[in-house]
Design a protein around this motif. Structure first.
Motif, PDB file in Angstrom:
ATOM      1  N   ILE A  29      -4.988  19.751   5.514  1.00 49.84           N
ATOM      2  CA  ILE A  29      -5.809  18.589   5.163  1.00 49.84           C
ATOM      3  C   ILE A  29      -6.916  18.991   4.199  1.00 49.84           C
ATOM      4  O   ILE A  29      -7.245  18.257   3.271  1.00 49.84           O
ATOM      5  N   THR A  74      -7.977  15.146  14.375  1.00 48.96           N
ATOM      6  CA  THR A  74      -7.803  14.681  12.999  1.00 48.96           C
ATOM      7  C   THR A  74      -6.545  13.830  12.867  1.00 48.96           C
ATOM      8  O   THR A  74      -6.569  12.740  12.290  1.00 48.96           O
ATOM      9  N   ALA A  98      -5.353  18.918   0.877  1.00 52.00           N
ATOM     10  CA  ALA A  98      -5.094  17.561   0.395  1.00 52.00           C
ATOM     11  C   ALA A  98      -6.393  16.876  -0.019  1.00 52.00           C
ATOM     12  O   ALA A  98      -6.430  16.110  -0.980  1.00 52.00           O
ATOM     13  N   LEU A  99      -7.466  17.138   0.721  1.00 56.46           N
ATOM     14  CA  LEU A  99      -8.767  16.524   0.423  1.00 56.46           C
ATOM     15  C   LEU A  99      -9.428  17.144  -0.797  1.00 56.46           C
ATOM     16  O   LEU A  99     -10.228  16.503  -1.465  1.00 56.46           O
ATOM     17  N   GLY A 100      -9.145  18.406  -1.024  1.00 60.47           N
ATOM     18  CA  GLY A 100      -9.902  19.135  -2.034  1.00 60.47           C
ATOM     19  C   GLY A 100     -11.296  19.474  -1.546  1.00 60.47           C
ATOM     20  O   GLY A 100     -12.212  19.718  -2.332  1.00 60.47           O
ATOM     21  N   GLY A 104      -0.936   7.164   8.587  1.00 60.39           N
ATOM     22  CA  GLY A 104      -2.191   6.425   8.582  1.00 60.39           C
ATOM     23  C   GLY A 104      -2.144   5.185   7.721  1.00 60.39           C
ATOM     24  O   GLY A 104      -2.889   4.233   7.939  1.00 60.39           O
ATOM     25  N   GLY A 105      -1.256   5.202   6.743  1.00 56.49           N
ATOM     26  CA  GLY A 105      -1.233   4.116   5.778  1.00 56.49           C
ATOM     27  C   GLY A 105      -0.334   2.972   6.208  1.00 56.49           C
ATOM     28  O   GLY A 105       0.214   2.954   7.308  1.00 56.49           O
ATOM     29  N   LEU A 139       0.877   3.807  -1.971  1.00 56.93           N
ATOM     30  CA  LEU A 139       0.518   5.032  -2.675  1.00 56.93           C
ATOM     31  C   LEU A 139       0.543   6.245  -1.782  1.00 56.93           C
ATOM     32  O   LEU A 139       0.360   7.356  -2.218  1.00 56.93           O
ATOM     33  N   ILE A 140       0.806   5.988  -0.535  1.00 56.71           N
ATOM     34  CA  ILE A 140       0.759   7.080   0.397  1.00 56.71           C
ATOM     35  C   ILE A 140       2.134   7.630   0.718  1.00 56.71           C
ATOM     36  O   ILE A 140       2.245   8.645   1.396  1.00 56.71           O
ATOM     37  N   ASP A 162       0.827  -1.199   0.000  1.00 61.48           N
ATOM     38  CA  ASP A 162       0.000   0.000   0.000  1.00 61.48           C
ATOM     39  C   ASP A 162       0.854   1.238   0.000  1.00 61.48           C
ATOM     40  O   ASP A 162       0.828   2.036   0.930  1.00 61.48           O
ATOM     41  N   ARG A 219      -8.230   0.008   9.101  1.00 64.35           N
ATOM     42  CA  ARG A 219      -6.840   0.366   9.402  1.00 64.35           C
ATOM     43  C   ARG A 219      -6.606   0.061  10.877  1.00 64.35           C
ATOM     44  O   ARG A 219      -7.353   0.538  11.728  1.00 64.35           O
ATOM     45  N   ARG A 277      -6.928  10.473  14.669  1.00 60.85           N
ATOM     46  CA  ARG A 277      -7.756   9.535  13.919  1.00 60.85           C
ATOM     47  C   ARG A 277      -6.981   8.927  12.747  1.00 60.85           C
ATOM     48  O   ARG A 277      -7.236   7.812  12.321  1.00 60.85           O
ATOM     49  N   ARG A 278      -6.049   9.702  12.240  1.00 66.47           N
ATOM     50  CA  ARG A 278      -5.289   9.266  11.072  1.00 66.47           C
ATOM     51  C   ARG A 278      -4.139   8.345  11.447  1.00 66.47           C
ATOM     52  O   ARG A 278      -3.804   7.427  10.708  1.00 66.47           O
ATOM     53  N   ARG A 286      -0.110   2.482  10.369  1.00 69.34           N
ATOM     54  CA  ARG A 286      -1.244   1.624  10.682  1.00 69.34           C
ATOM     55  C   ARG A 286      -1.180   0.347   9.842  1.00 69.34           C
ATOM     56  O   ARG A 286      -0.565   0.324   8.771  1.00 69.34           O
ATOM     57  N   ALA A 321       1.744  11.425   2.068  1.00 73.46           N
ATOM     58  CA  ALA A 321       1.378  11.504   3.472  1.00 73.46           C
ATOM     59  C   ALA A 321       2.434  12.204   4.316  1.00 73.46           C
ATOM     60  O   ALA A 321       2.348  12.193   5.528  1.00 73.46           O
TER      61      ALA A 321
END
Lengths: 453, 453
Positions: free
Chosen positions: A264, A281, A267-269, A392-393, A170-171, A168, A320, A284-285, A188, A175
């Protein structure tokens, strides 16, 4: 390593990245495999020219493909002095697909440097820039006539971007902390589940059968809807209970991290976050579990309209995981919960729920000499103390290296969160590339100096 | 028309079907378009050879395609005697895709007749067999030296199988009664809806963002889960209230219909029906609305695992409508309900719910002379009274013809429910083909004799 010599070689180092970006080493497209192999060979040649011992290790045929050779792993050693520490570094030379028509502003396989120092190109930040960072650090030492402080073992693979579910990655660049350099000491894990519900022998037409048959989709969305709520609360009892409590030391760490909600949002848009505060935040991540619904296999997924009653649908979701969640216990709890919810529907359809794959979380001690050396290097090059962050990833290769070598593993980023590693217009900032080379060099010096523990 | 002459021409009529099946007129595959056109021209030639006036009416470029001509509509007139009734018949000469490798036991484009009289081949039952039925009926009259009883207008199109969402024809042959011939006097309508929920600016990685963002998929499955339950009960208030009450006459009709639960189990390939009784099952299919969840666009729908948080997902569902449901009122009720459920989630994501397309239900009077003539023809050829049935599906062209001509529309099937119109191993029973030709001929005679009403 003299930092001014790195600056003086800027054009040369950028040219090296330009030549690397020009090779479209897309590992997920079979037709591009010769380019991936060519990229590995180019990298091997560059390493040899710097005096490294290089081996191209073949990996055989790609599973599931008849005649397709996997690209080789480039294994290289620079230095073999028993009085020095040996540092193993990992990177990958393959890239994500990219087409100008995807929406790139520039040709994706032509490195394009703009006025503000952004270097656009597929692979610039993920991961050709960082990989070449090690080569550039070696060359800078040579040009300065400075002895290389450690023995460097390099492991660069060519299939990292090829969506093997476990990997995984891609982060990796996405990140990273934004304002300040960061050192990552935790990741995670990820438990990925399938919920398969089936009934009819084949897909049915809703005109003919709608109203007469119990539809698997109806059951599946009801089961999927019972797993998590809009605010990301996991509704499966027994998950949150496994999470290690937050201690005050840890809690204090979050206050100083250079990160704002605007980061954030950018990053989220969007501003559709669950929390309005940075601390909640980030926690949680990084240190709480999350549950995401990814999609449904077997249902209608195209544009437009199709009046199908799917006969067999498979919902996909993942959790996760964080310390101290146990993989087996979590799987048991999740599968039991899904079976219980389904049983309440009293459906004649058939349920099958199972974990597709599971990756363990990873947490290292940020007090290890490896982290101390990296922190000193960051302070030397960037003039600030790094943030100690978790992610988080999941990067299972991290755990693989840790378990296989029994050594401390450190994630040392070069790019930053706005680089768009897997998106269109991927870029690496020239400053990050050049300062990153200095950072790698400085890190190796401090590593050499750290007392053995 | 002498029935024995039809029997004597069996081989000739089967050969005509064989030549038609041999042309792979697949309308949904652009590369096959020349074959579709060739099929239209072949049909026109056959009609001309029988003395019909034929026009190939071009339809221009296919919408959304740059250089792809639509296949022509074959318009043919046989007879122009003002003293006779004029009957308009509709059919289509294009077919569904078929590849031997899909699992066909025989070559799909070679008509193969087995020992039991099953004639396998793509288009045999849907719709080349029925279309050629009209040509065969004309020829049988000519051979018998019998005057054709009506003027026949024929409209055969070549794009009927091309999934234009409105044209829900896949049920035409699948949905026919099994044991006894039937005459269809009603069809359900179809309102097709999209629920679009969006939040982030682009797809996100669940490792990086899981737990920090409100995920559109979480909201969507909760909204979709509120629409219908496992037993097919529509949970949206105001839908069932619009349904015409069942009257005792109508209820009695269902008792005699030649249909068993085993028929539906066989068609389903399972016993996962909502009801155990025939009457409830048929009523749910023909005269009550149903709601089916078709799938989700924008989410992960492939095999394997992908750890994506989809940024924008669109749930698709449809409601089969029945008398006296009103399209506009139903749309209003449905969209309001979805908005209300979503509002209760208190999500920051954005909802957009809208009808994609709507098709009206259709019910004709089975007392019309058109139905009387068809019923007499069935009794003459098959020796039994036909079932008067409705269908669960939608054939908008039925309504189009009714509205455009102001005339009574009758659906007169040739194939039966086990023909597998859109499946592998599509077939038409030789008996249905040959008796069907007789039925068409007899129908036209009775139509000519029925008093004007």
């Amino acid at each position: 390593m003299r930092q001014d010599l790195v600056d003086a070689s800027t054009d040369h180092f950028i040219d090296r990245l330009r030549r690397a970006v020009a090779i479209p080493s897309i590992s997920s497209e079979d037709a591009r495999r010769p380019d991936v192999v060519r990229m590995g060979e180019w990298l091997a040649d560059e390493l040899k020219a710097l005096g490294a011992e290089v081996e191209l290790r073949p990996l055989g045929i790609q599973p599931g493909k008849k005649d397709l050779e996997l690209p080789p792993v480039v294994l290289a050693r620079y230095g073999n002095d028993k009085s020095k520490r040996t540092i193993l570094v990992y990177g990958h030379y393959d890239v994500q697909p990219a087409e100008k028509s995807d929406g790139w502003a520039t040709e994706p396989f032509e490195l394009t440097v703009d006025d503000t120092g952004r270097m656009f190109g597929r692979g610039s930040t993920d991961d050709k820039g960082p990989v070449l960072g090690w080569l550039n650090a070696i060359e800078a030492h040579q040009k300065a006539g400075v002895d290389f402080p450690v023995n460097l073992l390099m492991c660069f693979e060519g299939m990292e971007e090829y969506g093997s579910e476990g990997l995984d990655d891609l982060i990796k660049a996405e990140a990273k902390g934004t304002e300040k350099p960061c050192l990552t000491y935790g990741l995670r894990g990820c438990n990925y589940y399938s919920i398969e519900i089936s009934g009819p022998g084949a897909d049915l037409h809703s005109g003919v059968f709608g109203g007469t048959v119990q539809e698997p989709m109806t059951d599946l969305v009801r089961v999927m809807g019972s797993l998590v709520d809009t605010d990301g609360n996991i509704l499966i009892p027994g998950i949150m209970e496994q999470v290690a409590p937050v201690n005050p030391d840890e809690e204090a760490l979050y206050d100083n991290i250079a990160f704002t909600m605007n980061d954030i949002f950018e990053a989220l848009g969007s501003e559709t976050t669950i929390f309005d505060k940075k601390k909640e935040t980030l926690m949680r991540r990084w240190r709480f579990p999350s549950l995401s619904l990814h999609g449904i296999e077997g249902a209608f997924s195209g544009a437009g309209a199709k009046t199908v009653i799917p006969a067999r649908v498979t919902g996909k979701f993942s959790i996760r995981s964080v310390p101290n969640m146990e993989i087996d216990k979590t799987n048991e709890i999740v599968c039991k919960y899904v079976r219980d919810v389904f049983a309440k529907l009293q459906s004649k359809n058939t349920l099958n729920v199972f974990p597709q794959h599971c990756g363990q979380w990873w947490v290292a001690s940020p007090k290890h000499w490896n982290f101390s050396a990296a922190a000193k290097a960051v302070e030397r090059v960037w003039g600030v103390e790094p943030d100690f962050t978790r992610e988080g990833g999941s990067i299972p290769v991290t755990l693989t290296f840790e378990e296989a070598t029994g050594k401390n593993v450190l994630l040392l980023p070069m790019g930053n969160s706005t680089d768009g590693a897997h998106s269109i217009n991927e870029k690496l900032d020239k400053k990050n590339y050049i300062e990153g080379i200095k950072l790698l060099g400085a890190y190796l010096h401090y590593v050499a100096e750290e007392p053995q523990t």
